[in-house]
Design a protein around this motif. Structure first.
Motif, PDB file in Angstrom:
ATOM      1  N   LEU A 311       0.823  -1.218   0.000  1.00 49.70           N
ATOM      2  CA  LEU A 311       0.000   0.000   0.000  1.00 49.70           C
ATOM      3  C   LEU A 311       0.856   1.267   0.000  1.00 49.70           C
ATOM      4  N   VAL A 312       1.937   1.276   0.800  1.00 61.60           N
ATOM      5  CA  VAL A 312       2.784   2.469   0.884  1.00 61.60           C
ATOM      6  C   VAL A 312       3.517   2.699  -0.439  1.00 61.60           C
ATOM      7  N   ASN A 313       4.097   1.644  -0.980  1.00 59.47           N
ATOM      8  CA  ASN A 313       4.828   1.789  -2.237  1.00 59.47           C
ATOM      9  C   ASN A 313       3.899   2.167  -3.385  1.00 59.47           C
ATOM     10  N   ALA A 314       2.757   1.465  -3.468  1.00 59.83           N
ATOM     11  CA  ALA A 314       1.785   1.758  -4.522  1.00 59.83           C
ATOM     12  C   ALA A 314       1.211   3.158  -4.363  1.00 59.83           C
ATOM     13  N   GLY A 315       1.007   3.568  -3.111  1.00 59.45           N
ATOM     14  CA  GLY A 315       0.460   4.909  -2.858  1.00 59.45           C
ATOM     15  C   GLY A 315       1.398   6.001  -3.321  1.00 59.45           C
ATOM     16  N   GLY A 316       2.708   5.828  -3.056  1.00 59.07           N
ATOM     17  CA  GLY A 316       3.684   6.823  -3.506  1.00 59.07           C
ATOM     18  C   GLY A 316       3.710   6.943  -5.020  1.00 59.07           C
ATOM     19  N   THR A 317       3.637   5.795  -5.689  1.00 60.70           N
ATOM     20  CA  THR A 317       3.642   5.799  -7.151  1.00 60.70           C
ATOM     21  C   THR A 317       2.358   6.392  -7.706  1.00 60.70           C
ATOM     22  N   LEU A 318       1.233   6.052  -7.090  1.00 64.10           N
ATOM     23  CA  LEU A 318      -0.057   6.575  -7.550  1.00 64.10           C
ATOM     24  C   LEU A 318      -0.089   8.101  -7.460  1.00 64.10           C
ATOM     25  N   ILE A 319       0.360   8.637  -6.321  1.00 57.77           N
ATOM     26  CA  ILE A 319       0.364  10.095  -6.144  1.00 57.77           C
ATOM     27  C   ILE A 319       1.277  10.764  -7.173  1.00 57.77           C
ATOM     28  N   ALA A 320       2.474  10.175  -7.377  1.00 53.95           N
ATOM     29  CA  ALA A 320       3.442  10.777  -8.302  1.00 53.95           C
ATOM     30  C   ALA A 320       2.937  10.759  -9.743  1.00 53.95           C
ATOM     31  N   THR A 321       2.362   9.627 -10.172  1.00 59.60           N
ATOM     32  CA  THR A 321       1.866   9.557 -11.548  1.00 59.60           C
ATOM     33  C   THR A 321       0.631  10.430 -11.738  1.00 59.60           C
ATOM     34  N   ALA A 322      -0.146  10.617 -10.662  1.00 61.66           N
ATOM     35  CA  ALA A 322      -1.293  11.530 -10.742  1.00 61.66           C
ATOM     36  C   ALA A 322      -0.809  12.969 -10.908  1.00 61.66           C
ATOM     37  N   ILE A 323       0.265  13.342 -10.182  1.00 61.40           N
ATOM     38  CA  ILE A 323       0.847  14.680 -10.323  1.00 61.40           C
ATOM     39  C   ILE A 323       1.352  14.879 -11.756  1.00 61.40           C
ATOM     40  N   ALA A 324       1.861  13.795 -12.348  1.00 53.69           N
ATOM     41  CA  ALA A 324       2.346  13.863 -13.727  1.00 53.69           C
ATOM     42  C   ALA A 324       1.205  13.884 -14.740  1.00 53.69           C
ATOM     43  N   ALA A 325      -0.044  13.736 -14.253  1.00 56.94           N
ATOM     44  CA  ALA A 325      -1.225  13.715 -15.129  1.00 56.94           C
ATOM     45  C   ALA A 325      -1.136  12.601 -16.170  1.00 56.94           C
ATOM     46  N   ALA A 326      -0.677  11.429 -15.716  1.00 56.68           N
ATOM     47  CA  ALA A 326      -0.597  10.277 -16.613  1.00 56.68           C
ATOM     48  C   ALA A 326      -1.998   9.823 -17.001  1.00 56.68           C
ATOM     49  N   HIS A 327      -2.081   9.016 -18.048  1.00 54.62           N
ATOM     50  CA  HIS A 327      -3.362   8.438 -18.455  1.00 54.62           C
ATOM     51  C   HIS A 327      -3.927   7.628 -17.282  1.00 54.62           C
ATOM     52  N   PRO A 328      -5.236   7.701 -17.011  1.00 53.96           N
ATOM     53  CA  PRO A 328      -5.826   6.993 -15.861  1.00 53.96           C
ATOM     54  C   PRO A 328      -5.450   5.515 -15.796  1.00 53.96           C
ATOM     55  N   LEU A 329      -5.465   4.829 -16.926  1.00 50.49           N
ATOM     56  CA  LEU A 329      -5.075   3.417 -16.924  1.00 50.49           C
ATOM     57  C   LEU A 329      -3.596   3.247 -16.585  1.00 50.49           C
ATOM     58  N   ASN A 330      -2.782   4.207 -17.005  1.00 53.74           N
ATOM     59  CA  ASN A 330      -1.360   4.161 -16.694  1.00 53.74           C
ATOM     60  C   ASN A 330      -1.136   4.349 -15.198  1.00 53.74           C
ATOM     61  N   ILE A 331      -1.867   5.284 -14.601  1.00 56.94           N
ATOM     62  CA  ILE A 331      -1.768   5.504 -13.154  1.00 56.94           C
ATOM     63  C   ILE A 331      -2.084   4.211 -12.409  1.00 56.94           C
ATOM     64  N   LEU A 332      -3.158   3.557 -12.818  1.00 55.40           N
ATOM     65  CA  LEU A 332      -3.586   2.315 -12.164  1.00 55.40           C
ATOM     66  C   LEU A 332      -2.539   1.218 -12.337  1.00 55.40           C
ATOM     67  N   CYS A 333      -2.030   1.051 -13.556  1.00 59.55           N
ATOM     68  CA  CYS A 333      -1.036   0.002 -13.832  1.00 59.55           C
ATOM     69  C   CYS A 333       0.258   0.239 -13.051  1.00 59.55           C
ATOM     70  N   CYS A 334       0.713   1.486 -13.031  1.00 56.70           N
ATOM     71  CA  CYS A 334       1.951   1.793 -12.303  1.00 56.70           C
ATOM     72  C   CYS A 334       1.793   1.559 -10.806  1.00 56.70           C
ATOM     73  N   ALA A 335       0.651   1.963 -10.249  1.00 60.88           N
ATOM     74  CA  ALA A 335       0.409   1.790  -8.812  1.00 60.88           C
ATOM     75  C   ALA A 335       0.362   0.309  -8.442  1.00 60.88           C
ATOM     76  N   ILE A 336      -0.291  -0.495  -9.261  1.00 57.48           N
ATOM     77  CA  ILE A 336      -0.435  -1.927  -8.961  1.00 57.48           C
ATOM     78  C   ILE A 336       0.906  -2.657  -9.070  1.00 57.48           C
ATOM     79  N   THR A 337       1.691  -2.296 -10.055  1.00 58.83           N
ATOM     80  CA  THR A 337       2.932  -3.043 -10.315  1.00 58.83           C
ATOM     81  C   THR A 337       4.155  -2.500  -9.591  1.00 58.83           C
ATOM     82  N   SER A 338       4.100  -1.269  -9.076  1.00 54.63           N
ATOM     83  CA  SER A 338       5.304  -0.654  -8.502  1.00 54.63           C
ATOM     84  C   SER A 338       5.924  -1.448  -7.357  1.00 54.63           C
ATOM     85  N   PRO A 339       5.137  -2.042  -6.437  1.00 56.94           N
ATOM     86  CA  PRO A 339       5.789  -2.819  -5.368  1.00 56.94           C
ATOM     87  C   PRO A 339       6.596  -3.995  -5.904  1.00 56.94           C
ATOM     88  N   PHE A 340       6.134  -4.601  -6.971  1.00 57.96           N
ATOM     89  CA  PHE A 340       6.825  -5.757  -7.529  1.00 57.96           C
ATOM     90  C   PHE A 340       8.027  -5.325  -8.369  1.00 57.96           C
TER      91      PHE A 340
END
Length: 415
Positions: A311-340
């Motif tokens: 949750l912490v790792n995915a949360g950091g990635t989700l916030i950062a990609t949201a700040i970057a205004a990434a595509h919504p699906l990209n935000i979701l994919c990055c958040a889910i996969t970032s811990p791995f």
């Protein structure tokens, strides 16, 4: 027009350096005569200075050299003089080949130089292009004496620690976005040798490996290429910051001193054993803490700890990609996969973020054509699809990295 070469004779300084005679006309303008009688008129320029453009043209017209040497490589000259076929560029390939950070640093540096040029009314490197144009018009042989820019960045990157890489990117990006104005007078002052030495000493303190590659190595490379270029009367046009180093390298070449060859300076250093191992340390520490938690507190507590980490790792990635205004699906994919991805020393979530952004929002020809102009303002990094891919790549990497470090205390506290 006042030119360094037209200074009164009383202001000129003549001295011997090993086997060569040096006439110092100004801090950045030297006439060198080697033991074999060949000459080099070494002109140190500010790359966005109109005075430098005029100085180069006047010297070539006055001295009638049999060769012109410039601080350019073939790829940079091509990018400045030929229209690129952007339609065939695949930004996703850049990320797949692990060149995302190199492209980001290159783009930020080009943006900073272009902004300086816009303030002074002179395009970056115009004096170099002017020398190339005069060589063509007068049928004077031309030597491109600089090291390939990609080799320089790769060597700088390979020699830098993770912390220095972050500092380099932060410095370039902040310079690209800075609104600070620089006057023509201040720009000309940057050609002063004492001012340049002070600046380079500061760079050496903060980023010694970067200074070594960007300045010291290229001093040697430029000097060797100029020295070995055919001709008995050469005009060499280089950046003012290289003047002292090139003169020193000339001296070593003339006296057969110990100096690295261009071939040595073009090789890309391989990662040392510790450098390779460093990429595995953080993933191993995370796994070790999770295993210790399971052994000491049981599977239930261990799984909860692992969930906190995710949750912490995915949360950091989700916030950062949201700040970057990434595509919504990209935000979701990055958040889910970032811990791995964080547990994999080879792959990174930034690579995925950049590739997906380029897939969901494919760059168009106009994005490449307006790349330099858009890179000079923050809004351009969101509007231009190429710059936006780089922004998503960078911020998703930072978000995952911050999430990883923030999660460490949580993992330790739950053991």
């Amino acid at each position: 027009m006042c030119c360094a070469a037209s200074l009164p004779l009383s202001l000129k300084l003549h001295y011997t350096l090993d086997n060569m005679q040096v006439e110092k006309i100004s801090d950045t303008y030297h006439h060198i005569t080697f033991a074999d009688g060949s000459e080099v008129f070494l002109i140190g320029t500010a790359h966005v200075s109109q005075h430098s453009v005029e100085e180069v043209a006047e010297t070539i017209d006055r001295e009638h050299p049999d060769r012109i040497c410039v601080e350019l490589d073939a790829s940079r000259l091509s990018s400045k003089t030929k229209k690129q076929s952007w339609e065939n560029t695949d930004i996703r390939k850049v990320f797949k080949e692990g060149k995302g950070f190199l492209l980001l640093a290159n783009t930020a540096l080009a943006s900073f130089q272009k902004k300086l040029g816009a303030q002074t009314g002179t395009a970056p490197g115009e004096e170099l292009l002017g020398a190339v144009k005069l060589a063509e018009e007068r049928s004077i042989p031309l030597s491109l004496c600089d090291r390939d820019i990609q080799v320089t960045f790769k060597r700088a990157w390979a020699k830098s620690t993770l912390w220095n890489k972050c500092k380099l990117l932060a410095t370039l990006i902040s310079a690209a976005f800075s609104n600070e104005e620089i006057s023509k007078e201040e720009l000309e002052e940057l050609k002063n040798q004492e001012t340049l030495e002070g600046m380079l000493n500061e760079v050496a303190k903060e980023l010694p490996s970067i200074k070594e590659v960007l300045i010291d190595e290229r001093d040697i490379f430029l000097a060797t290429k100029i020295y070995n270029s055919p001709g008995t009367k050469k005009v060499a046009v280089i950046g003012a910051g290289h003047t002292k180093g090139v003169l020193s390298a000339f001296s070593k070449l003339e006296s057969n001193g110990d100096i690295k060859s261009p071939e040595e300076l073009e090789s890309i250093p391989k990662s040392k054993g510790f450098g390779k191992a460093a990429g595995y340390i953080i993933p191993l520490l995370i796994v070790l803490l999770l295993v210790i938690g399971i052994v000491m507190n049981g599977w239930d507590q261990g799984l909860r700890t692992f969930l906190y980490w995710i949750l912490v790792n995915a949360g950091g990635t989700l916030i950062a990609t949201a700040i970057a205004a990434a595509h919504p699906l990209n935000i979701l994919c990055c958040a889910i996969t970032s811990p791995f991805f964080a547990l994999n020393p080879v792959l990174g979530v930034g690579m995925l973020g950049g590739i997906l952004e380029a897939t969901f929002r494919k760059p168009k020809v106009k994005d490449f054509e307006s790349l330099n102009d858009d890179s000079m303002k923050l809004s351009g990094w969101y509007k231009n699809r190429i710059l936006h891919c780089l922004l998503v790549f960078f911020l998703s990497s930072v978000g995952s990295m911050l999430g990883t470090f923030i999660a460490f205390p949580i993992l330790i506290s739950r053991i």
